[in-house]
Design a protein around this motif. Sequence first.
Motif, PDB file in Angstrom:
ATOM      1  N   HIS A  95      -2.729   3.613  13.050  1.00 37.96           N
ATOM      2  CA  HIS A  95      -3.287   2.572  11.871  1.00 37.96           C
ATOM      3  C   HIS A  95      -4.663   3.104  11.522  1.00 37.96           C
ATOM      4  O   HIS A  95      -5.345   3.862  12.104  1.00 37.96           O
ATOM      5  N   LEU A  96      -5.332   2.055  10.830  1.00 35.31           N
ATOM      6  CA  LEU A  96      -6.531   2.383  10.095  1.00 35.31           C
ATOM      7  C   LEU A  96      -7.633   1.481  11.017  1.00 35.31           C
ATOM      8  O   LEU A  96      -7.504   0.237  11.005  1.00 35.31           O
ATOM      9  N   ALA A  97      -8.352   2.187  12.170  1.00 32.74           N
ATOM     10  CA  ALA A  97      -8.981   1.335  12.974  1.00 32.74           C
ATOM     11  C   ALA A  97     -10.341   0.187  12.263  1.00 32.74           C
ATOM     12  O   ALA A  97     -10.473  -0.710  12.430  1.00 32.74           O
TER      13      ALA A  97
ATOM     14  N   SER B  34       1.692   0.655  -1.385  1.00 28.68           N
ATOM     15  CA  SER B  34       1.451   1.099  -2.776  1.00 28.68           C
ATOM     16  C   SER B  34       0.058   1.868  -2.786  1.00 28.68           C
ATOM     17  O   SER B  34      -0.755   1.391  -1.913  1.00 28.68           O
ATOM     18  N   VAL B  35       0.050   2.523  -3.837  1.00 26.82           N
ATOM     19  CA  VAL B  35      -1.351   3.470  -4.019  1.00 26.82           C
ATOM     20  C   VAL B  35      -1.440   3.231  -5.573  1.00 26.82           C
ATOM     21  O   VAL B  35      -0.918   3.702  -6.447  1.00 26.82           O
TER      22      VAL B  35
ATOM     23  N   ILE C  53      -5.417   1.025  -2.044  1.00 27.20           N
ATOM     24  CA  ILE C  53      -4.280   1.382  -1.026  1.00 27.20           C
ATOM     25  C   ILE C  53      -3.872  -0.027  -0.401  1.00 27.20           C
ATOM     26  O   ILE C  53      -4.779  -0.567   0.337  1.00 27.20           O
ATOM     27  N   ASP C  54      -2.572  -0.420  -0.283  1.00 30.53           N
ATOM     28  CA  ASP C  54      -2.280  -1.575   0.384  1.00 30.53           C
ATOM     29  C   ASP C  54      -0.848  -1.410   1.017  1.00 30.53           C
ATOM     30  O   ASP C  54       0.189  -0.965   0.726  1.00 30.53           O
ATOM     31  N   GLN C  55      -0.988  -1.855   2.554  1.00 27.14           N
ATOM     32  CA  GLN C  55       0.154  -1.738   3.417  1.00 27.14           C
ATOM     33  C   GLN C  55       0.897  -0.515   3.530  1.00 27.14           C
ATOM     34  O   GLN C  55       1.947  -0.576   3.670  1.00 27.14           O
ATOM     35  N   LEU C  56       0.249   0.667   3.415  1.00 22.72           N
ATOM     36  CA  LEU C  56       0.590   2.039   3.196  1.00 22.72           C
ATOM     37  C   LEU C  56       1.144   2.398   4.719  1.00 22.72           C
ATOM     38  O   LEU C  56       0.290   2.332   5.674  1.00 22.72           O
ATOM     39  N   THR C  57       2.569   2.770   4.662  1.00 23.70           N
ATOM     40  CA  THR C  57       3.151   3.023   5.782  1.00 23.70           C
ATOM     41  C   THR C  57       4.005   4.307   5.541  1.00 23.70           C
ATOM     42  O   THR C  57       4.556   4.717   4.647  1.00 23.70           O
ATOM     43  N   LYS C  58       3.894   5.440   6.560  1.00 24.75           N
ATOM     44  CA  LYS C  58       4.467   6.612   6.282  1.00 24.75           C
ATOM     45  C   LYS C  58       5.069   7.114   7.656  1.00 24.75           C
ATOM     46  O   LYS C  58       4.408   6.937   8.857  1.00 24.75           O
ATOM     47  N   SER C  59       6.389   7.632   7.727  1.00 29.65           N
ATOM     48  CA  SER C  59       7.313   8.047   8.907  1.00 29.65           C
ATOM     49  C   SER C  59       7.851   9.173   8.783  1.00 29.65           C
ATOM     50  O   SER C  59       8.271   9.521   7.519  1.00 29.65           O
TER      51      SER C  59
ATOM     52  N   ILE D  29       3.937   7.691  11.520  1.00 30.95           N
ATOM     53  CA  ILE D  29       2.463   8.427  11.430  1.00 30.95           C
ATOM     54  C   ILE D  29       1.365   7.473  11.188  1.00 30.95           C
ATOM     55  O   ILE D  29       0.622   7.569  12.124  1.00 30.95           O
ATOM     56  N   TRP D  30       1.433   6.499  10.517  1.00 34.83           N
ATOM     57  CA  TRP D  30       0.549   5.659  10.190  1.00 34.83           C
ATOM     58  C   TRP D  30       1.165   4.479   9.637  1.00 34.83           C
ATOM     59  O   TRP D  30       2.219   4.508   8.842  1.00 34.83           O
ATOM     60  N   GLY D  31       0.748   2.934  10.004  1.00 30.06           N
ATOM     61  CA  GLY D  31       1.453   1.835   9.054  1.00 30.06           C
ATOM     62  C   GLY D  31       0.430   0.990   8.621  1.00 30.06           C
ATOM     63  O   GLY D  31      -0.625   0.931   9.389  1.00 30.06           O
ATOM     64  N   ASP D  32       0.833   0.288   7.739  1.00 27.89           N
ATOM     65  CA  ASP D  32       0.016  -0.741   7.169  1.00 27.89           C
ATOM     66  C   ASP D  32      -1.437  -0.579   6.936  1.00 27.89           C
ATOM     67  O   ASP D  32      -2.309  -1.387   7.008  1.00 27.89           O
ATOM     68  N   VAL D  33      -1.812   0.785   6.422  1.00 26.19           N
ATOM     69  CA  VAL D  33      -2.981   1.116   6.030  1.00 26.19           C
ATOM     70  C   VAL D  33      -3.589   0.497   4.537  1.00 26.19           C
ATOM     71  O   VAL D  33      -2.791   0.639   3.584  1.00 26.19           O
TER      72      VAL D  33
END
Length: 316
Positions: free
Chosen positions: A218-220, A60-61, A7-13, A19-23
């Motif tokens: 974000h992913l802490a 991307s996933v 999982i790279d730089q995943l962002t969802k709104s 909701i979360w960004g750059d996971v």
Amino acid sequence: MGVEIQIDQLTKSFGKQLIWGDVTLTVPAGEICVMLGPSGTGKSVLLKTLIGLLKPDKGSVVIEGTDIASCPEKDLYEIRKLFGVLFQDGAMFGSMNLYDNVAFPLREHTRKTESEVRDVVMEKMDLVGLIGAEDKLPGEISGGMRKRAGLARALVLDPQIVLFDEPDSGLDPVRTSFLNQLIIDLNAQTDATFLIVTHDINTARTVPDNIGLLYHKHLAMFGPREMLLSSEEPVVRQFLNAQRVGPIGMSEEKDADELAAEQGQDLPPLPPIPLQQEPSNGIPRRGQRPPGEWCRENGVTPPDGSFESTNAGIAV
């Protein structure tokens, strides 16, 4: 054999709501991972994004070389066959008995004969302890049995990745303990990749090989279980040890006044890191590491009493 999820730089709104960004993280093949986070941080959204039910805004996933965030629908359909999913409420078809619920994926996605379907269904129902309940309707059984039926259905295609969306929700502590042991044993038997979303701290502390924490969009942190259980990072320490002092409040984040009032308070010591739960047969899983190995390799002194057990064999 499980497969890796990159999982790279995943962002969802949703609209203007992030909701979360750059996971960014890698779910290792064949290991058990737990994703934690306060309510409303998008843990279930992450699972839906991983199987392509939701499209991310960016990122991307990648699974076996295919980016499911941007691949054609026909490729996504094939990749989804690698997945099994246990939904929060089991997601049973109310008008079908348990046998037909579990058989549904086989009838939809394979050309097996009914005799072959029966062999697979009964094998999976035996695996989750539901032999004898095949003719019951979902409304006639307990929540715990529905969870197990949902798990049997998630396993009938022998998936390489299994996603669990709050498998312990609505279950009492005893049933949760039995379910956790079942998850451990299934991972040992199948070597599939497991990703569990949960709020149960005991599950997070004893079951997984790796832990992640979603917080404040974000992913802490994500990494080996011992890394997070020995972490001094305020949000990680507070959440994994169920403490009131820290940045998390009733509305996810505490305001400035609340944080100021906590200044100077002594944090309670980190509790001991428990032994990781083992398969029933006592044979270590592929993703399992010896107790304390990560701490030794990284020069971290674990909290006093870590990796000890009582005479009854229960981690403390």
